[in-house]
Scaffold this active site. Structure first.
Site, PDB file in Angstrom:
ATOM      1  N   SER A  76      58.278  -8.892  39.798  1.00 37.36           N
ATOM      2  CA  SER A  76      57.504  -8.173  40.818  1.00 37.36           C
ATOM      3  C   SER A  76      58.464  -7.522  41.814  1.00 37.36           C
ATOM      4  O   SER A  76      59.627  -7.921  41.917  1.00 37.36           O
ATOM      5  CB  SER A  76      56.564  -9.146  41.536  1.00 37.36           C
ATOM      6  OG  SER A  76      57.251 -10.314  41.919  1.00 37.36           O
ATOM      7  N   GLU A  93      58.743  -5.837  45.892  1.00 36.83           N
ATOM      8  CA  GLU A  93      58.110  -5.847  47.217  1.00 36.83           C
ATOM      9  C   GLU A  93      58.449  -4.582  48.004  1.00 36.83           C
ATOM     10  O   GLU A  93      59.581  -4.136  48.005  1.00 36.83           O
ATOM     11  CB  GLU A  93      58.599  -7.091  47.964  1.00 36.83           C
ATOM     12  CG  GLU A  93      58.028  -7.220  49.361  1.00 36.83           C
ATOM     13  CD  GLU A  93      58.388  -8.546  50.010  1.00 36.83           C
ATOM     14  OE1 GLU A  93      58.254  -9.601  49.368  1.00 36.83           O
ATOM     15  OE2 GLU A  93      58.811  -8.504  51.179  1.00 36.83           O
ATOM     16  N   ASP A 130      55.530 -14.434  61.772  1.00 37.56           N
ATOM     17  CA  ASP A 130      56.253 -14.746  63.012  1.00 37.56           C
ATOM     18  C   ASP A 130      55.531 -14.094  64.175  1.00 37.56           C
ATOM     19  O   ASP A 130      55.029 -12.975  64.055  1.00 37.56           O
ATOM     20  CB  ASP A 130      57.695 -14.220  62.928  1.00 37.56           C
ATOM     21  CG  ASP A 130      58.493 -14.981  61.885  1.00 37.56           C
ATOM     22  OD1 ASP A 130      58.470 -16.219  61.932  1.00 37.56           O
ATOM     23  OD2 ASP A 130      59.089 -14.334  61.000  1.00 37.56           O
ATOM     24  N   PHE A 186      69.586  -9.311  58.856  1.00 34.68           N
ATOM     25  CA  PHE A 186      68.414  -9.970  58.258  1.00 34.68           C
ATOM     26  C   PHE A 186      68.711 -11.436  57.964  1.00 34.68           C
ATOM     27  O   PHE A 186      67.889 -12.312  58.190  1.00 34.68           O
ATOM     28  CB  PHE A 186      68.073  -9.335  56.905  1.00 34.68           C
ATOM     29  CG  PHE A 186      67.275  -8.084  56.984  1.00 34.68           C
ATOM     30  CD1 PHE A 186      66.804  -7.587  58.190  1.00 34.68           C
ATOM     31  CD2 PHE A 186      66.962  -7.391  55.812  1.00 34.68           C
ATOM     32  CE1 PHE A 186      66.074  -6.418  58.238  1.00 34.68           C
ATOM     33  CE2 PHE A 186      66.227  -6.222  55.853  1.00 34.68           C
ATOM     34  CZ  PHE A 186      65.783  -5.739  57.062  1.00 34.68           C
ATOM     35  N   HIS A 230      61.497 -11.735  41.956  1.00 35.84           N
ATOM     36  CA  HIS A 230      60.736 -10.892  42.885  1.00 35.84           C
ATOM     37  C   HIS A 230      61.768 -10.134  43.706  1.00 35.84           C
ATOM     38  O   HIS A 230      62.524 -10.747  44.460  1.00 35.84           O
ATOM     39  CB  HIS A 230      59.876 -11.787  43.787  1.00 35.84           C
ATOM     40  CG  HIS A 230      59.106 -11.064  44.844  1.00 35.84           C
ATOM     41  ND1 HIS A 230      57.863 -10.499  44.607  1.00 35.84           N
ATOM     42  CD2 HIS A 230      59.383 -10.818  46.154  1.00 35.84           C
ATOM     43  CE1 HIS A 230      57.416  -9.945  45.736  1.00 35.84           C
ATOM     44  NE2 HIS A 230      58.324 -10.128  46.689  1.00 35.84           N
TER      45      HIS A 230
HETATM   46  P1  FAD Z   1      54.868 -21.902  57.072  1.00 34.88           P
HETATM   47  O1  FAD Z   1      54.766 -22.265  55.629  1.00 34.88           O
HETATM   48  O2  FAD Z   1      53.688 -22.139  57.921  1.00 34.88           O
HETATM   49  O3  FAD Z   1      56.181 -22.550  57.649  1.00 34.88           O
HETATM   50  C1  FAD Z   1      56.724 -22.154  58.907  1.00 34.88           C
HETATM   51  C2  FAD Z   1      57.451 -23.329  59.549  1.00 34.88           C
HETATM   52  O4  FAD Z   1      56.518 -24.328  59.971  1.00 34.88           O
HETATM   53  C3  FAD Z   1      58.447 -24.061  58.622  1.00 34.88           C
HETATM   54  O5  FAD Z   1      59.521 -24.479  59.409  1.00 34.88           O
HETATM   55  C4  FAD Z   1      57.648 -25.255  58.118  1.00 34.88           C
HETATM   56  O6  FAD Z   1      58.468 -26.361  57.770  1.00 34.88           O
HETATM   57  C5  FAD Z   1      56.745 -25.579  59.306  1.00 34.88           C
HETATM   58  N1  FAD Z   1      55.423 -26.055  58.881  1.00 34.88           N
HETATM   59  C6  FAD Z   1      54.658 -25.546  57.884  1.00 34.88           C
HETATM   60  N2  FAD Z   1      53.486 -26.199  57.800  1.00 34.88           N
HETATM   61  C7  FAD Z   1      53.505 -27.151  58.756  1.00 34.88           C
HETATM   62  C8  FAD Z   1      52.554 -28.115  59.180  1.00 34.88           C
HETATM   63  N3  FAD Z   1      51.353 -28.225  58.594  1.00 34.88           N
HETATM   64  N4  FAD Z   1      52.895 -28.920  60.229  1.00 34.88           N
HETATM   65  C9  FAD Z   1      54.107 -28.788  60.859  1.00 34.88           C
HETATM   66  N5  FAD Z   1      55.040 -27.877  60.485  1.00 34.88           N
HETATM   67  C10 FAD Z   1      54.728 -27.056  59.469  1.00 34.88           C
HETATM   68  N6  FAD Z   1      56.668 -12.145  57.337  1.00 34.88           N
HETATM   69  C11 FAD Z   1      55.806 -11.194  57.772  1.00 34.88           C
HETATM   70  O7  FAD Z   1      55.583 -11.076  58.990  1.00 34.88           O
HETATM   71  N7  FAD Z   1      55.153 -10.367  56.883  1.00 34.88           N
HETATM   72  C12 FAD Z   1      55.321 -10.464  55.552  1.00 34.88           C
HETATM   73  O8  FAD Z   1      54.723  -9.713  54.782  1.00 34.88           O
HETATM   74  C13 FAD Z   1      56.223 -11.463  55.058  1.00 34.88           C
HETATM   75  N8  FAD Z   1      56.419 -11.629  53.728  1.00 34.88           N
HETATM   76  C14 FAD Z   1      57.216 -12.647  53.276  1.00 34.88           C
HETATM   77  C15 FAD Z   1      57.330 -12.861  51.902  1.00 34.88           C
HETATM   78  C16 FAD Z   1      58.129 -13.881  51.409  1.00 34.88           C
HETATM   79  C17 FAD Z   1      58.215 -14.091  49.933  1.00 34.88           C
HETATM   80  C18 FAD Z   1      58.863 -14.713  52.325  1.00 34.88           C
HETATM   81  C19 FAD Z   1      59.758 -15.797  51.800  1.00 34.88           C
HETATM   82  C20 FAD Z   1      58.740 -14.509  53.694  1.00 34.88           C
HETATM   83  C21 FAD Z   1      57.911 -13.496  54.187  1.00 34.88           C
HETATM   84  N9  FAD Z   1      57.742 -13.275  55.557  1.00 34.88           N
HETATM   85  C22 FAD Z   1      56.886 -12.302  56.013  1.00 34.88           C
HETATM   86  C23 FAD Z   1      58.451 -14.105  56.537  1.00 34.88           C
HETATM   87  C24 FAD Z   1      57.588 -15.314  57.004  1.00 34.88           C
HETATM   88  O9  FAD Z   1      56.414 -14.856  57.616  1.00 34.88           O
HETATM   89  C25 FAD Z   1      58.413 -16.137  57.982  1.00 34.88           C
HETATM   90  O10 FAD Z   1      59.458 -16.773  57.306  1.00 34.88           O
HETATM   91  C26 FAD Z   1      57.625 -17.120  58.830  1.00 34.88           C
HETATM   92  O11 FAD Z   1      58.498 -17.620  59.854  1.00 34.88           O
HETATM   93  C27 FAD Z   1      57.093 -18.325  58.081  1.00 34.88           C
HETATM   94  O12 FAD Z   1      56.025 -18.044  57.288  1.00 34.88           O
HETATM   95  P2  FAD Z   1      55.528 -19.132  56.206  1.00 34.88           P
HETATM   96  O13 FAD Z   1      54.296 -18.634  55.592  1.00 34.88           O
HETATM   97  O14 FAD Z   1      56.631 -19.556  55.357  1.00 34.88           O
HETATM   98  O15 FAD Z   1      55.168 -20.331  57.236  1.00 34.88           O
END
Ligand code: FAD
Length: 283
Positions: free
Chosen positions: A12, A14, A105, A212, A262
């Site tokens: 895939s 992005e 974020d 980055f 990806h």
């Molecule tokens: P989470 O999975 O929620 O994790 C974030 C943090 O919180 C981690 O430190 C984790 O250990 C902690 N955590 C998770 N769940 C819990 C819980 N239940 N209790 C306590 N702590 C917890 N960003 C964008 O803005 N737009 C995008 O389109 C985008 N695409 C991305 C695509 C990929 C493949 C990746 C790898 C990253 C992408 N990001 C994007 C970046 C991402 O949004 C950031 O890394 C963000 O800080 C974390 O998102 P996450 O979904 O991993 O968060």
């Protein structure tokens, strides 16, 4: 890495939503070029609270119109349930079947987390609202998320997203394949049995990559950093070296059983095509 042997590799690419009409026009050409490689899908990033939100939708529909599977990213930080529900319903109406579910974020100046604090809550909500309609991808961090309280907690938090109903994961980019192999092994021990697809960042511009990487916690190994720094403004050498290093890593990952790749294209075709040419991929 045994868990991956059972999956047919999926590829895939992005994109981010283009900011100008010229960018949108150019992206159509990039989609055409990369579409020739027959990827499983193209994904489009999403900005929390910003103007890229409508851009994500427009870009996804444009890709879909070209005949490819398009997959929107959806981040939940700062959002309401109603907002998320509305987006999901629009995607269902437009026959979008795959989504990358993220926390995202907090944009600067925004302080309210909103209805969802972590991505696992968003995954649970999508499942609750839409059943099995979407194939849900989530983010994984082989070198750990920058805000993780510990490596172990980060793994447990990754597991929460899978337990909430995610079907597969895409990793943050990395240049240390051992970090990925180890991550996958640790997931296996936690009974996580979904494909964890390596996210791959082509190397084309050292300054941008260094910025980055600092932000997202991806390590550029010293031997790569030193070589890239040494090339200075010589973009041709940076790209030649970058293609070589990243292609070798991709091939090693596939040989070790990684369930696909990806590629973070930065809306450019050339770097991804150059890597692809060096790989023994049949799609
Ligand atoms: P989470 O999975 O929620 O994790 C974030 C943090 O919180 C981690 O430190 C984790 O250990 C902690 N955590 C998770 N769940 C819990 C819980 N239940 N209790 C306590 N702590 C917890 N960003 C964008 O803005 N737009 C995008 O389109 C985008 N695409 C991305 C695509 C990929 C493949 C990746 C790898 C990253 C992408 N990001 C994007 C970046 C991402 O949004 C950031 O890394 C963000 O800080 C974390 O998102 P996450 O979904 O991993 O968060």
């Amino acid at each position: 890495m045994d868990i991956h042997k059972q999956y047919t590799p999926q590829y895939s690419f992005e994109f981010y939503p283009p900011k100008t009409p010229e960018g949108a026009e150019k992206l159509k050409g990039v989609v055409r070029q990369l579409g020739g490689l027959k990827p499983r899908y193209f994904s489009v990033t999403f900005g929390a609270g910003g103007s890229t939100q409508s851009g994500t939708m427009e870009t996804v529909f444009e890709i879909q119109k070209s005949g490819y599977e398009a997959c929107p990213h959806l981040s939940c930080i700062g959002s309401t349930r109603e907002n998320i529900e509305q987006l999901l319903n629009t995607y269902i109406d437009r026959d979008i079947k795959r989504i990358v579910a993220l926390r995202g974020d907090m944009p600067s100046g925004m302080h309210e987390a909103g209805a969802f604090r972590h991505a696992n809550e968003l995954v649970a909500y999508i499942r609750e609202q839409t059943g099995d309609h979407f194939h849900i991808e989530v983010a994984a961090y082989p070198e750990f998320h920058p805000q993780a309280t510990s490596a172990q907690d980060d793994l447990q938090n990754f597991k929460r997203k899978i337990d909430a109903g995610a079907n597969s994961a895409i990793t943050q980019y990395f240049f240390n394949p051992d970090a990925y192999y180890r991550f996958v092994d640790e997931c296996e021990k936690l009974d996580i049995d979904v494909p964890i697809v390596p996210g791959i960042m082509p190397i084309t511009n050292y300054k941008q990559l260094a910025r980055f990487s600092d932000m997202c916690g991806a390590e550029i190994p010293r031997w790569i950093r030193k070589r890239l720094e040494g090339y200075g403004d010589d973009l041709v050498s940076i790209r030649t070296f970058g293609t070589d290093v990243v292609s070798s890593m991709c091939q090693a990952l596939l040989d070790q059983g990684a369930p696909g790749l990806h590629l973070y294209t930065m809306n450019q075709a050339q770097a991804s095509l150059a890597i692809w040419e060096n790989l023994s991929i049949k799609t």
